[in-house]
Design a protein around this motif. Structure first.
Motif, PDB file in Angstrom:
ATOM      1  N   LEU A  56       0.831  -1.207   0.000  1.00 21.04           N
ATOM      2  CA  LEU A  56       0.000   0.000   0.000  1.00 21.04           C
ATOM      3  C   LEU A  56       0.867   1.259   0.000  1.00 21.04           C
ATOM      4  O   LEU A  56       0.615   2.201  -0.748  1.00 21.04           O
ATOM      5  N   GLY A  57       1.875   1.275   0.839  1.00 16.09           N
ATOM      6  CA  GLY A  57       2.762   2.429   0.866  1.00 16.09           C
ATOM      7  C   GLY A  57       3.508   2.602  -0.443  1.00 16.09           C
ATOM      8  O   GLY A  57       3.704   3.726  -0.916  1.00 16.09           O
ATOM      9  N   ASP A  58       3.935   1.488  -1.040  1.00 12.38           N
ATOM     10  CA  ASP A  58       4.630   1.550  -2.323  1.00 12.38           C
ATOM     11  C   ASP A  58       3.718   2.125  -3.408  1.00 12.38           C
ATOM     12  O   ASP A  58       4.169   2.862  -4.291  1.00 12.38           O
ATOM     13  N   ARG A  59       2.442   1.802  -3.320  1.00 14.57           N
ATOM     14  CA  ARG A  59       1.487   2.271  -4.334  1.00 14.57           C
ATOM     15  C   ARG A  59       1.419   3.790  -4.379  1.00 14.57           C
ATOM     16  O   ARG A  59       1.350   4.392  -5.457  1.00 14.57           O
ATOM     17  N   TYR A  60       1.455   4.420  -3.213  1.00 11.07           N
ATOM     18  CA  TYR A  60       1.280   5.870  -3.161  1.00 11.07           C
ATOM     19  C   TYR A  60       2.595   6.646  -3.135  1.00 11.07           C
ATOM     20  O   TYR A  60       2.627   7.812  -3.531  1.00 11.07           O
ATOM     21  N   LEU A  61       3.659   6.031  -2.659  1.00  7.06           N
ATOM     22  CA  LEU A  61       4.937   6.731  -2.558  1.00  7.06           C
ATOM     23  C   LEU A  61       5.941   6.299  -3.617  1.00  7.06           C
ATOM     24  O   LEU A  61       6.889   7.029  -3.902  1.00  7.06           O
ATOM     25  N   GLY A  62       5.749   5.107  -4.188  1.00  5.47           N
ATOM     26  CA  GLY A  62       6.730   4.580  -5.126  1.00  5.47           C
ATOM     27  C   GLY A  62       7.866   3.891  -4.389  1.00  5.47           C
ATOM     28  O   GLY A  62       8.142   4.190  -3.221  1.00  5.47           O
ATOM     29  N   ARG A  63       8.552   2.999  -5.049  1.00  2.00           N
ATOM     30  CA  ARG A  63       9.583   2.195  -4.398  1.00  2.00           C
ATOM     31  C   ARG A  63      10.933   2.915  -4.333  1.00  2.00           C
ATOM     32  O   ARG A  63      11.897   2.374  -3.783  1.00  2.00           O
ATOM     33  N   GLY A  64      11.003   4.142  -4.859  1.00  2.00           N
ATOM     34  CA  GLY A  64      12.244   4.888  -4.786  1.00  2.00           C
ATOM     35  C   GLY A  64      12.378   5.736  -3.536  1.00  2.00           C
ATOM     36  O   GLY A  64      13.363   6.444  -3.374  1.00  2.00           O
ATOM     37  N   VAL A  65      11.403   5.657  -2.630  1.00  3.97           N
ATOM     38  CA  VAL A  65      11.411   6.426  -1.385  1.00  3.97           C
ATOM     39  C   VAL A  65      11.928   5.536  -0.260  1.00  3.97           C
ATOM     40  O   VAL A  65      11.766   4.310  -0.284  1.00  3.97           O
ATOM     41  N   ASP A  66      12.554   6.141   0.727  1.00  5.63           N
ATOM     42  CA  ASP A  66      13.043   5.436   1.911  1.00  5.63           C
ATOM     43  C   ASP A  66      11.993   4.426   2.393  1.00  5.63           C
ATOM     44  O   ASP A  66      10.830   4.771   2.607  1.00  5.63           O
ATOM     45  N   PRO A  67      12.372   3.172   2.587  1.00  4.70           N
ATOM     46  CA  PRO A  67      11.405   2.140   2.991  1.00  4.70           C
ATOM     47  C   PRO A  67      10.746   2.406   4.337  1.00  4.70           C
ATOM     48  O   PRO A  67       9.668   1.872   4.609  1.00  4.70           O
ATOM     49  N   VAL A  68      11.348   3.210   5.189  1.00  2.00           N
ATOM     50  CA  VAL A  68      10.709   3.542   6.466  1.00  2.00           C
ATOM     51  C   VAL A  68       9.400   4.289   6.216  1.00  2.00           C
ATOM     52  O   VAL A  68       8.360   3.960   6.795  1.00  2.00           O
TER      53      VAL A  68
END
Length: 337
Positions: free
Chosen positions: A36-48
């Motif tokens: 869900l977080g990847d969907r809105y932030l993208g996988r290029g953002v800090d995983p935290v």
């Protein structure tokens, strides 16, 4: 008592306490699905940040009255924008209200005025739950400073080899999830125990922040003892207290807190790391740089030179973990001390 979730050490938690609310610092969960977080932030953002957003959307933190996000790094800012936009385009999610607090760390009087204004605005916003009078604020500042002093004594216990780095980080994290008086009692209980001596090669940890104990546990299982760190889930969280129980002193406390890797200069970070590593008698400097956290490697060459310690840089590390390759590079350094 209703809970306000917050992200980042730049959030003035005293205001949340003064409003009769419980501040809870939001941490991620390494290894758990963050689709869900990847969907809105993208996988290029800090995983935290991706993990925190996922946990907010799945209700993993329980009911939150509001969320306050600090602009402590780019990932936190992206998280705030995502939450604000989700409020607009997906009202069915019923997310709690979200607020950004922007604390700058430049050493100027104009910066103090700016930070003071931002803190006053947050105080007014939190006043919708309960008006924050000057006495309420003074009591909250005093309570949180008492907690910080207790944590300072816990840090001294660690430097005296009476507390492991893992246990220390657990205690600090626990204090960010309960009301301030309960947090202080928790620390005092730890201080009251006559702990056995712990051993290991004394290691100072720099680089990315750690909201879980995974990396500390790995290091200490392999013969190291984390005796100090310069991230804001460790000693940077509580090292500075307020000069007075006033709104202006609160602004100055947060303005001058740090220096954290994402927002401080290389010179500031180097001076702080060198002094802190000396103070805790470190034998090794270890810089842990999490994937998508690009600031720590820029600091490392100067930190290594200033400390004069054997030093290892581990780049692009998974969230909450230490790769076998990074550990292999570190263990021979420890054996050579």
């Amino acid at each position: 008592m209703s809970t306000v979730g917050y992200v980042g050490a730049d959030v003035p938690v005293e205001l949340i306490t003064a409003a009769g609310l419980r501040p809870r610092r939001l941490a991620g969960k390494p290894g758990e699905d963050s689709t869900l977080g990847d969907r809105y932030l993208g996988r290029g953002v800090d995983p935290v940040a991706r993990s925190i957003l996922t946990r907010i959307l799945t209700g993993d933190y329980g009911p939150l009255e509001a969320i306050v996000v600090s602009r402590d790094c780019e990932a936190s800012l992206r998280l705030f924008y995502a939450l604000r936009e989700l409020h607009r385009v997906e009202p069915g999610l019923r997310l709690p209200p979200v607020r950004l607090v922007d604390v700058l760390h430049l050493p100027h009087h104009t910066t103090t005025r700016y930070v003071h204004a931002k803190i006053a605005q947050l105080r007014e916003w939190l006043g919708q739950w309960r008006h924050i009078g000057d006495d309420d604020l003074a009591a909250a500042i005093t309570a949180h400073d008492t907690l910080r002093r207790s944590l300072g004594r816990a840090a001294a216990l660690r430097r005296a080899n009476r507390l492991s780095g893992t246990r220390f980080l657990e205690v600090v994290a626990a204090t960010t999830a309960v009301p301030v008086e309960e947090a202080t009692a928790l620390v005092e209980d730890v201080l009251a125990v006559d702990s056995a001596e712990v051993e290991g090669v004394r290691l100072f940890l720099t680089g990315s922040s750690h909201d879980t104990t995974g990396v500390y546990e790995t290091l200490e299982r392999n013969g190291f003892l984390v005796v100090g760190e310069d991230h804001d889930w460790g000693e940077l969280l509580f090292a500075r207290t307020c000069a007075a129980p006033t709104e202006l002193a609160l602004a100055e406390r947060y303005q001058h807190n740090g220096p954290a890797a994402p927002r401080a200069s290389i010179r500031q970070r180097t001076a702080h790391t060198a002094a802190a590593a000396r103070a805790c008698g470190a034998e090794i400097l270890f810089s842990y740089a999490r994937v998508h956290d690009d600031a720590p490697p820029w600091d490392f060459p100067e930190q290594r030179a200033a400390t004069g310690l054997r030093a290892v840089l581990a780049e692009r590390q998974p969230y909450g973990e230490l790769t076998p390759e990074a550990l292999a590079a570190l263990v021979p350094a420890g054996a050579a001390v």
